[in-house]
Motif scaffolding. Sequence first.
Motif, PDB file in Angstrom:
ATOM      1  N   GLY A 202       0.794  -1.222   0.000  1.00  0.00           N
ATOM      2  CA  GLY A 202       0.000   0.000   0.000  1.00  0.00           C
ATOM      3  C   GLY A 202       0.825   1.271   0.000  1.00  0.00           C
ATOM      4  O   GLY A 202       2.045   1.264   0.184  1.00  0.00           O
ATOM      5  N   LYS A 203       0.090   2.385  -0.194  1.00  0.00           N
ATOM      6  CA  LYS A 203       0.737   3.692  -0.344  1.00  0.00           C
ATOM      7  C   LYS A 203       1.329   4.227   0.948  1.00  0.00           C
ATOM      8  O   LYS A 203       2.152   5.131   0.930  1.00  0.00           O
ATOM      9  CB  LYS A 203      -0.302   4.726  -0.803  1.00  0.00           C
ATOM     10  CG  LYS A 203      -0.685   4.651  -2.246  1.00  0.00           C
ATOM     11  CD  LYS A 203      -1.635   5.806  -2.545  1.00  0.00           C
ATOM     12  CE  LYS A 203      -2.632   5.381  -3.602  1.00  0.00           C
ATOM     13  NZ  LYS A 203      -3.719   6.312  -3.793  1.00  0.00           N
ATOM     14  N   SER A 204       0.841   3.698   2.084  1.00  0.00           N
ATOM     15  CA  SER A 204       1.225   4.304   3.362  1.00  0.00           C
ATOM     16  C   SER A 204       2.745   4.306   3.554  1.00  0.00           C
ATOM     17  O   SER A 204       3.293   5.178   4.215  1.00  0.00           O
ATOM     18  CB  SER A 204       0.553   3.566   4.512  1.00  0.00           C
ATOM     19  OG  SER A 204       0.982   2.222   4.499  1.00  0.00           O
ATOM     20  N   HIS A 205       3.430   3.323   2.951  1.00  0.00           N
ATOM     21  CA  HIS A 205       4.882   3.257   3.117  1.00  0.00           C
ATOM     22  C   HIS A 205       5.612   4.298   2.275  1.00  0.00           C
ATOM     23  O   HIS A 205       6.800   4.516   2.437  1.00  0.00           O
ATOM     24  CB  HIS A 205       5.387   1.862   2.761  1.00  0.00           C
ATOM     25  CG  HIS A 205       4.957   0.830   3.741  1.00  0.00           C
ATOM     26  ND1 HIS A 205       5.631   0.599   4.912  1.00  0.00           N
ATOM     27  CD2 HIS A 205       3.882   0.008   3.753  1.00  0.00           C
ATOM     28  CE1 HIS A 205       5.012  -0.341   5.592  1.00  0.00           C
ATOM     29  NE2 HIS A 205       3.938  -0.712   4.921  1.00  0.00           N
ATOM     30  N   VAL A 206       4.889   4.898   1.352  1.00  0.00           N
ATOM     31  CA  VAL A 206       5.514   5.870   0.454  1.00  0.00           C
ATOM     32  C   VAL A 206       5.264   7.281   0.966  1.00  0.00           C
ATOM     33  O   VAL A 206       6.113   8.160   0.897  1.00  0.00           O
ATOM     34  CB  VAL A 206       4.923   5.733  -0.974  1.00  0.00           C
ATOM     35  CG1 VAL A 206       5.645   6.652  -1.944  1.00  0.00           C
ATOM     36  CG2 VAL A 206       4.973   4.287  -1.447  1.00  0.00           C
ATOM     37  N   LYS A 207       4.045   7.454   1.511  1.00  0.00           N
ATOM     38  CA  LYS A 207       3.513   8.784   1.842  1.00  0.00           C
ATOM     39  C   LYS A 207       4.458   9.701   2.611  1.00  0.00           C
ATOM     40  O   LYS A 207       4.589  10.871   2.287  1.00  0.00           O
ATOM     41  CB  LYS A 207       2.242   8.608   2.677  1.00  0.00           C
ATOM     42  CG  LYS A 207       0.998   8.954   1.924  1.00  0.00           C
ATOM     43  CD  LYS A 207      -0.235   9.182   2.760  1.00  0.00           C
ATOM     44  CE  LYS A 207      -0.348   8.488   4.088  1.00  0.00           C
ATOM     45  NZ  LYS A 207      -1.442   7.509   4.147  1.00  0.00           N
ATOM     46  N   ASN A 208       5.115   9.152   3.622  1.00  0.00           N
ATOM     47  CA  ASN A 208       5.901  10.032   4.485  1.00  0.00           C
ATOM     48  C   ASN A 208       7.312  10.311   3.987  1.00  0.00           C
ATOM     49  O   ASN A 208       8.145  10.794   4.729  1.00  0.00           O
ATOM     50  CB  ASN A 208       5.963   9.451   5.890  1.00  0.00           C
ATOM     51  CG  ASN A 208       4.578   9.336   6.474  1.00  0.00           C
ATOM     52  OD1 ASN A 208       3.734  10.198   6.224  1.00  0.00           O
ATOM     53  ND2 ASN A 208       4.323   8.271   7.195  1.00  0.00           N
ATOM     54  N   HIS A 209       7.560   9.974   2.732  1.00  0.00           N
ATOM     55  CA  HIS A 209       8.908  10.204   2.214  1.00  0.00           C
ATOM     56  C   HIS A 209       8.908  11.252   1.113  1.00  0.00           C
ATOM     57  O   HIS A 209       8.025  11.267   0.266  1.00  0.00           O
ATOM     58  CB  HIS A 209       9.507   8.887   1.732  1.00  0.00           C
ATOM     59  CG  HIS A 209       9.702   7.911   2.842  1.00  0.00           C
ATOM     60  ND1 HIS A 209      10.707   8.047   3.767  1.00  0.00           N
ATOM     61  CD2 HIS A 209       8.979   6.831   3.210  1.00  0.00           C
ATOM     62  CE1 HIS A 209      10.611   7.079   4.660  1.00  0.00           C
ATOM     63  NE2 HIS A 209       9.565   6.323   4.346  1.00  0.00           N
TER      64      HIS A 209
END
Length: 696
Positions: free
Chosen positions: A412-419
């Motif tokens: 999912g996107k959650s692993h990308v979001k904070n970068h």
Amino acid sequence: GKAASTPAKAYAKVGIEREYSTSTPCFANDKPKHYGKKEGAPCRNVRVPEEYGFKPGMLPGFENVAREHGLKTYKDVYRFSLEHNDLFWESCAKMLNWKEPFHTVQDCDLKKGKVGWFLGGKLNVSENCLDRHVAEDPNKIALLWEKDEPGTVQISYGQLLEWTCKMANTLKQARVQKGDCVCVYLPTSPMAVASMLACARIGAIHTVVFAGFSSESLRDRIQNCKAKVVITANEMIRGGKSIPLKQLVDDAVKDCPTVKTVFVEQRTKKEGRYAKHDVALTDALDAASAECAPEVLDSEDPLFVLYTSGSTGKPKGVLHTQAGYLLYAALTQKVVFNLKPGEVFGCLADIGWITGHSYVVYAPLANGITTVLFESTPNYPSPSRYWSTVERLKINHLYISPTALRSLLRHGKSHVKNHDLSSLRTLGLVGEPVNHEAWEWYYDVIGQRRCPVVDTWWQTETGGISIAPLPGDSADPIYPGMAMRPFFGIEPVVKNSEAFADHGSDQAGVLYVARPWPGMLRGIYGDEERFVETYLSEKPGCYTTGDGCVETADGYFKITGRVDDVINVSGHRLGTAEVENAIDSHGKVAESAVVSFPHLVKGEGLAAFVVLTDDYEADEHLVKDLKGLIKHSIASYAIPEEIVIVPHLPKTRSGKIMRRLLKLIAQNKNEDFGDTSTLQDPDILKPIIDAWSKTT
Ligand code: WT7
């Protein structure tokens, strides 16, 4: 069986949450009809940003010729590169530093297996990769080593030159001479790069063996190239797990009398046993001089041998030489990625594969930019590892495999979001066909629709990128999942069942390359005949790729996957015969057949159908033993998803195994058998289907 019949079911099987979806799910083995501009095509075409548009200035050395001949667009230059092939390559060769100029651009006769480029020219590859940049600025960062334990080590061009010279002198001390083979069995690390460049400095031939290969694979490769020296580490850490490299080397070199010295780097604190021929690498380097004059080498002196799988049981040693290889790697990187000075290139492949050789080591260093050495895995310590690495190292060009993308998008996107991924300019893909979902996720979620996705097709044998979306014109749209356009000087041709298709005739077939190019392999190490037989005899004068392909009416190429018994598991190339050999070496096995089926993360998965000897009944240990055998004779990634014990294999009356039928069984496509009249016995299929359907 594992391969579910509908996409939705298949997704459920591997647990991919479909939070991200496109109109039509496409898979690696999609029929090409989904692609191109045809009506109802589910994919959109993406415009290449203006700044990427091909400019002749991207071909250093060629600008003047382009100006003189009024060549402006990709198409102009491409046509010129074929019509005036010698002039094209002669001009581009100016991007290298030569000790002596060449007198002949090419002397090739593919019918006879003769390939020679830049004859008479003399140069040193390590000097091209190091000294000329050190002369400009020794403090420029050459390597960013992203270690397995998250954290980065920076190494400047000046430091890398020093290490390389020390290593070169250390090899000389161990009596390594020009033309000798040195085996490098190390993780992706500065020491591995210094080892490769040290060989190049003194004219030794390196053979890097992927540090995930078993001791038996290592032994076979050392024996084949007759390596005098092995450079390894006490152990290696990947994804938090230790791999006892030194122990594996000890097992391998027992049967390798050519090996006189094993250099051992202390990668971790763990102490190991030392034998008589072992030398602690740091001690040797400390004692060595930091100056080593580069050997003046011929363009066609060997640079390295890299083993890769073919359709037979034995991997072959693909041979690359000095000038042509380096030029081709450097030029393709510069053009396809629209490289600018000072950029950070993040090819996250392991140096044990050709992608690592060409785009982690040789091209970035020849181009004088900063390259990332990624020692870890996409999922360690979490699925955000790639994205945190991009953020911390400010990577401009990311170059990864579709398998890695597929394994990450399911989290999912959650692993990308904070970068913060704003440093990214190009998103590269390599190694296997990419499905639409992964392509679109890369473009949308990772690139925020800012960065062109370049799906690059090439092979160990081609030395560098051969078909890729850039250098298209900026007006040229990119279609998801298409490798698009041939690189300059590459002349791909598609052959259908009868003949070579006309260009632009929208035909599917097998991909050939109709003329030589500087980066192509020069041979199979130690086996002259096999070179011609494997690559150059099917259609004399043409190089056989072994890949299926479609050339659309617009002249775009879509690669569909291998047409031989080579498979692509998680972007790793493997021969089904290699796996069969490992299985057959079990005393209770009579014969086996290994086939592949589409796998949502790995691209292809493996199914092994195994027949036991008459007096043996399967027990619970057998499958486990077989898996162990495969791991020990090849590597873990070669272990099949399913190993099924069957009473017999489907064979024709002449005794040939009908793999086509096994492939269908492994995909639960029993209704697609078609003509089975050549089968020895038509009832033979039922027990095989039954055995398969009992698998999980
Ligand atoms: C095979 C070569 C190229 C470096 C890594 C693999 C497949 C490679 C693509 C692509 C579809 C691809 C082909 C090829 N392949 N790139 N962009 N689209 N297929 O090198 O281990 O020598 O494997 O990888 O089947 O023949 P390799």
